[in-house]
Design a protein around this motif. Structure first.
Motif, PDB file in Angstrom:
ATOM      1  N   LEU A  65       0.850  -1.194   0.000  1.00  0.00           N
ATOM      2  CA  LEU A  65       0.000   0.000   0.000  1.00  0.00           C
ATOM      3  C   LEU A  65       0.878   1.233   0.000  1.00  0.00           C
ATOM      4  O   LEU A  65       1.665   1.449   0.921  1.00  0.00           O
ATOM      5  CB  LEU A  65      -0.912   0.000   1.229  1.00  0.00           C
ATOM      6  CG  LEU A  65      -2.058  -1.019   1.236  1.00  0.00           C
ATOM      7  CD1 LEU A  65      -2.822  -0.932   2.549  1.00  0.00           C
ATOM      8  CD2 LEU A  65      -3.000  -0.767   0.067  1.00  0.00           C
ATOM      9  N   ALA A  66       0.730   2.080  -1.006  1.00  0.00           N
ATOM     10  CA  ALA A  66       1.624   3.222  -1.180  1.00  0.00           C
ATOM     11  C   ALA A  66       1.329   4.372  -0.229  1.00  0.00           C
ATOM     12  O   ALA A  66       2.182   5.236  -0.018  1.00  0.00           O
ATOM     13  CB  ALA A  66       1.551   3.711  -2.624  1.00  0.00           C
ATOM     14  N   LYS A  67       0.129   4.456   0.315  1.00  0.00           N
ATOM     15  CA  LYS A  67      -0.255   5.540   1.231  1.00  0.00           C
ATOM     16  C   LYS A  67      -0.067   6.921   0.606  1.00  0.00           C
ATOM     17  O   LYS A  67       0.314   7.878   1.264  1.00  0.00           O
ATOM     18  CB  LYS A  67       0.547   5.460   2.533  1.00  0.00           C
ATOM     19  CG  LYS A  67       0.429   4.177   3.302  1.00  0.00           C
ATOM     20  CD  LYS A  67       1.208   4.241   4.610  1.00  0.00           C
ATOM     21  CE  LYS A  67       2.696   4.389   4.368  1.00  0.00           C
ATOM     22  NZ  LYS A  67       3.473   4.395   5.636  1.00  0.00           N
ATOM     23  N   GLY A  68      -0.292   7.002  -0.705  1.00  0.00           N
ATOM     24  CA  GLY A  68      -0.178   8.292  -1.379  1.00  0.00           C
ATOM     25  C   GLY A  68       1.226   8.651  -1.816  1.00  0.00           C
ATOM     26  O   GLY A  68       1.452   9.746  -2.347  1.00  0.00           O
ATOM     27  N   ALA A  69       2.180   7.761  -1.622  1.00  0.00           N
ATOM     28  CA  ALA A  69       3.573   8.056  -1.958  1.00  0.00           C
ATOM     29  C   ALA A  69       3.810   7.982  -3.463  1.00  0.00           C
ATOM     30  O   ALA A  69       3.080   7.309  -4.202  1.00  0.00           O
ATOM     31  CB  ALA A  69       4.500   7.076  -1.250  1.00  0.00           C
ATOM     32  N   THR A  70       4.853   8.668  -3.912  1.00  0.00           N
ATOM     33  CA  THR A  70       5.356   8.549  -5.279  1.00  0.00           C
ATOM     34  C   THR A  70       6.754   7.949  -5.217  1.00  0.00           C
ATOM     35  O   THR A  70       7.441   8.060  -4.197  1.00  0.00           O
ATOM     36  CB  THR A  70       5.395   9.914  -5.976  1.00  0.00           C
ATOM     37  OG1 THR A  70       6.234  10.804  -5.223  1.00  0.00           O
ATOM     38  CG2 THR A  70       3.994  10.503  -6.078  1.00  0.00           C
ATOM     39  N   PHE A  71       7.208   7.348  -6.323  1.00  0.00           N
ATOM     40  CA  PHE A  71       8.413   6.533  -6.268  1.00  0.00           C
ATOM     41  C   PHE A  71       9.519   6.968  -7.226  1.00  0.00           C
ATOM     42  O   PHE A  71      10.554   6.316  -7.301  1.00  0.00           O
ATOM     43  CB  PHE A  71       8.044   5.064  -6.527  1.00  0.00           C
ATOM     44  CG  PHE A  71       7.102   4.515  -5.500  1.00  0.00           C
ATOM     45  CD1 PHE A  71       7.578   3.952  -4.332  1.00  0.00           C
ATOM     46  CD2 PHE A  71       5.721   4.604  -5.670  1.00  0.00           C
ATOM     47  CE1 PHE A  71       6.708   3.465  -3.362  1.00  0.00           C
ATOM     48  CE2 PHE A  71       4.847   4.126  -4.709  1.00  0.00           C
ATOM     49  CZ  PHE A  71       5.339   3.549  -3.546  1.00  0.00           C
ATOM     50  N   ASP A  72       9.323   8.067  -7.936  1.00  0.00           N
ATOM     51  CA  ASP A  72      10.317   8.492  -8.919  1.00  0.00           C
ATOM     52  C   ASP A  72      11.667   8.790  -8.274  1.00  0.00           C
ATOM     53  O   ASP A  72      12.717   8.357  -8.769  1.00  0.00           O
ATOM     54  CB  ASP A  72       9.806   9.714  -9.676  1.00  0.00           C
ATOM     55  CG  ASP A  72       8.654   9.371 -10.601  1.00  0.00           C
ATOM     56  OD1 ASP A  72       8.902   9.014 -11.761  1.00  0.00           O
ATOM     57  OD2 ASP A  72       7.495   9.431 -10.148  1.00  0.00           O
ATOM     58  N   GLU A  73      11.660   9.539  -7.189  1.00  0.00           N
ATOM     59  CA  GLU A  73      12.921   9.897  -6.534  1.00  0.00           C
ATOM     60  C   GLU A  73      13.633   8.662  -6.003  1.00  0.00           C
ATOM     61  O   GLU A  73      14.860   8.519  -6.153  1.00  0.00           O
ATOM     62  CB  GLU A  73      12.653  10.880  -5.402  1.00  0.00           C
ATOM     63  CG  GLU A  73      13.906  11.362  -4.697  1.00  0.00           C
ATOM     64  CD  GLU A  73      13.625  12.377  -3.604  1.00  0.00           C
ATOM     65  OE1 GLU A  73      14.536  12.630  -2.787  1.00  0.00           O
ATOM     66  OE2 GLU A  73      12.496  12.908  -3.563  1.00  0.00           O
ATOM     67  N   LEU A  74      12.888   7.752  -5.399  1.00  0.00           N
ATOM     68  CA  LEU A  74      13.475   6.530  -4.869  1.00  0.00           C
ATOM     69  C   LEU A  74      14.113   5.702  -5.971  1.00  0.00           C
ATOM     70  O   LEU A  74      15.269   5.260  -5.852  1.00  0.00           O
ATOM     71  CB  LEU A  74      12.391   5.719  -4.153  1.00  0.00           C
ATOM     72  CG  LEU A  74      12.745   4.285  -3.749  1.00  0.00           C
ATOM     73  CD1 LEU A  74      13.886   4.265  -2.749  1.00  0.00           C
ATOM     74  CD2 LEU A  74      11.528   3.563  -3.183  1.00  0.00           C
ATOM     75  N   VAL A  75      13.385   5.472  -7.050  1.00  0.00           N
ATOM     76  CA  VAL A  75      13.898   4.640  -8.147  1.00  0.00           C
ATOM     77  C   VAL A  75      15.084   5.308  -8.823  1.00  0.00           C
ATOM     78  O   VAL A  75      16.094   4.671  -9.128  1.00  0.00           O
ATOM     79  CB  VAL A  75      12.780   4.327  -9.148  1.00  0.00           C
ATOM     80  CG1 VAL A  75      13.349   3.656 -10.394  1.00  0.00           C
ATOM     81  CG2 VAL A  75      11.724   3.430  -8.503  1.00  0.00           C
ATOM     82  N   SER A  76      14.997   6.602  -9.050  1.00  0.00           N
ATOM     83  CA  SER A  76      16.085   7.320  -9.700  1.00  0.00           C
ATOM     84  C   SER A  76      17.372   7.227  -8.894  1.00  0.00           C
ATOM     85  O   SER A  76      18.456   7.016  -9.442  1.00  0.00           O
ATOM     86  CB  SER A  76      15.687   8.789  -9.893  1.00  0.00           C
ATOM     87  OG  SER A  76      16.738   9.514 -10.474  1.00  0.00           O
ATOM     88  N   ALA A  77      17.257   7.362  -7.572  1.00  0.00           N
ATOM     89  CA  ALA A  77      18.438   7.324  -6.714  1.00  0.00           C
ATOM     90  C   ALA A  77      19.041   5.929  -6.617  1.00  0.00           C
ATOM     91  O   ALA A  77      20.243   5.782  -6.359  1.00  0.00           O
ATOM     92  CB  ALA A  77      18.075   7.828  -5.322  1.00  0.00           C
TER      93      ALA A  77
END
Length: 477
Positions: free
Chosen positions: A369-381
């Motif tokens: 469950l993402a709880k409204g989170a986005t993942f671009d910064e995490l994946v990019s890093a």
């Protein structure tokens, strides 16, 4: 001494880990206590029966109505500031405080000297840091306990018979919001990242509540050099005269900082000559895990302990003795030269990024469950560290889309299932992607409730699946 709460009509908002001890303690002090709770479950009915036997009135399924005659509302962490109960209290001129605030006030009513608090907050790492701190304090021969948001009621400690020299206190942003008179000996904000914004309303409000931990600090405000927002909170705080700003860093420390020199944790804050001296505290090899965020937690704990006057040897001995709780960067097994690591506790992107930074190459198991989170910064890093990714859970598409944008070269296995047996399939898929020397890392970056009761059950499912691979070939820790 008669308690300030004796005879007062007090409403406690919520049952559970915080509400039950608060109601029990206030009733024991002679207050007329009513508990209101928004839901009505079998477990809550059992808790209600226990409290009613003590003379507490409990109203289940009635979280919005303010009981007539209420003089004070004591809230537990889950209740949002915008709850109708609090709006009704405001209209009636009834103050609202948290359970931590009440526990803090009760210190002054005890006949024995009140133990000072060394407080820890932050988005991630609070529990580990508080437990490290308690281990260091114990190694110094001090009577202490790890309490607060860690799951140990402050009421039991403040009102109990045992005497303490100092307490290691974990505090959430929820608790700090409702604790206006708290004044710690020293405190640390470990990091700040978007979290619980539905409760606080904005990142600014969330950070401000975290920053309350610094208000009135007596000796040290400990901040994260790598997270300038934590230092800004120190600058904004109204502290006692002589209180110092103490930074911790994974780099070489400057004056008034703790940090690393080669593989040694050193102190340039609590030494006679901060400009020219550094005190060795411990080595990275003394820690249970060399993960960068684990080292940062150790430095923060050491800073608070040193602020209290703990000698260097006790810092080393405490860190050597400390063992992390389950599902926090926990090595499960090594199978065919592939390490399997359980960090099911990484339930948000900030925690997952710290976990991913600790290993390379990685086969990453993520989703939930993402709880409204986005993942671009995490994946990019983290893209350069990834050998492959296995996705599970309800919101896995959000991570898959971020991977397509920022790591299109990384193989992805998308498991279209949310049953508990999916974890075994995820581990099997990870084995198919991994090569000798890799780490298969469960760091979901999401909550677990779409598939599991909690992150503990998710971590247990991962460990069971790993150990079922080939017991004869697995080296366990």
């Amino acid at each position: 001494m008669t308690s300030q709460y004796a005879g007062r009509r007090i409403t406690v908002a919520g049952l559970g880990v915080s509400g039950v001890p608060a109601a029990r303690a206030l009733r024991g002090l002679g207050a007329l206590v009513t508990v209101v709770n928004g839901s009505d479950s079998e477990r809550q009915r059992a808790e209600a029966a226990e409290l009613e036997a003590l003379g507490v009135t409990v109203r289940l399924g009635d979280g919005a109505t303010l009981p007539e005659g209420t003089e004070l509302v004591v809230t537990t962490p889950g209740w949002k500031p915008t709850s109708p109960l609090f709006e009704a209290a405001a209209r009636a001129g009834v103050p609202v405080v948290g359970d931590v605030e009440v526990a803090w006030r009760l210190r002054a009513e005890q006949e024995r000297p009140a133990a000072p608090w060394l407080a820890v907050t932050g988005t991630n790492g609070k529990t580990t840091t508080v437990r490290m701190l308690a281990a260091i304090l114990e190694a110094a021969g001090l009577r202490t306990a790890a309490v607060g948001n860690i799951g140990v009621s402050l009421f039991d400690v403040v009102l109990g018979e045992r005497e303490y020299d100092v307490l290691a206190v974990e505090l959430s942003s929820y608790q700090l919001h409702w604790a206006p008179s708290l004044r710690a000996h020293s405190a640390a904000v470990l990091n700040l990242a978007p979290d619980h914004l539905d409760w606080h309303g904005s990142m600014q409000a969330y950070a401000a509540d975290k920053g309350r931990v610094y208000e009135g600090n007596q000796v040290a405000c400990v901040y994260n050099v790598a997270d300038p927002a934590t230092e800004e909170l120190v600058r904004a705080a109204d502290v006692a005269e002589g209180c110092r700003a103490i930074g911790f860093t994974l780099g070489t420390p400057g004056p008034s900082q703790l940090g690393l020199v080669d593989d040694i944790l050193v102190d340039r804050a609590f030494v006679a000559d901060r400009q020219r001296q550094a005190q060795e505290l411990a080595e990275i090899s003394d820690l249970a895990s060399p993960a960068p965020h684990n080292i940062a937690n150790a430095l923060a704990a050491a800073a608070l302990a040193r602020a209290y006057g703990v000698p260097p040897a006790a810092v080393r001995d405490g860190l050597r003795a400390f063992r992390p709780e389950a599902h926090r960067i926990e090595h499960v097994a090594t199978v065919d030269r592939v390490d399997f690591v359980d960090d099911s506790k990484a339930t948000n992107t900030h925690a997952a990024q710290a976990s991913l930074a600790a290993y390379e190459p990685i086969v990453w198991i993520a989703g939930g469950l993402a709880k409204g989170a986005t993942f671009d910064e995490l994946v990019s890093a983290s893209a350069s560290r990834l050998r492959g990714v296995v996705l599970i859970g309800a919101d896995r598409a959000l991570i898959r889309d971020a991977l397509a944008r920022h790591a299109p070269q990384v193989p992805v296995v998308d498991l279209d299932r949310t049953d508990t047996g999916a974890m075994s399939a995820a581990v099997q898929a990870a084995v198919g992607l991994a090569e000798p020397g890799d780490t298969v890392l469960l760091a979901p970056a999401c909550a677990s409730m779409d598939m599991f009761t909690n992150y503990n059950k998710r971590g247990e499912a991962f460990a069971d699946a790993v150990r079922a691979l080939a017991p004869g070939r697995a080296a366990h820790e």
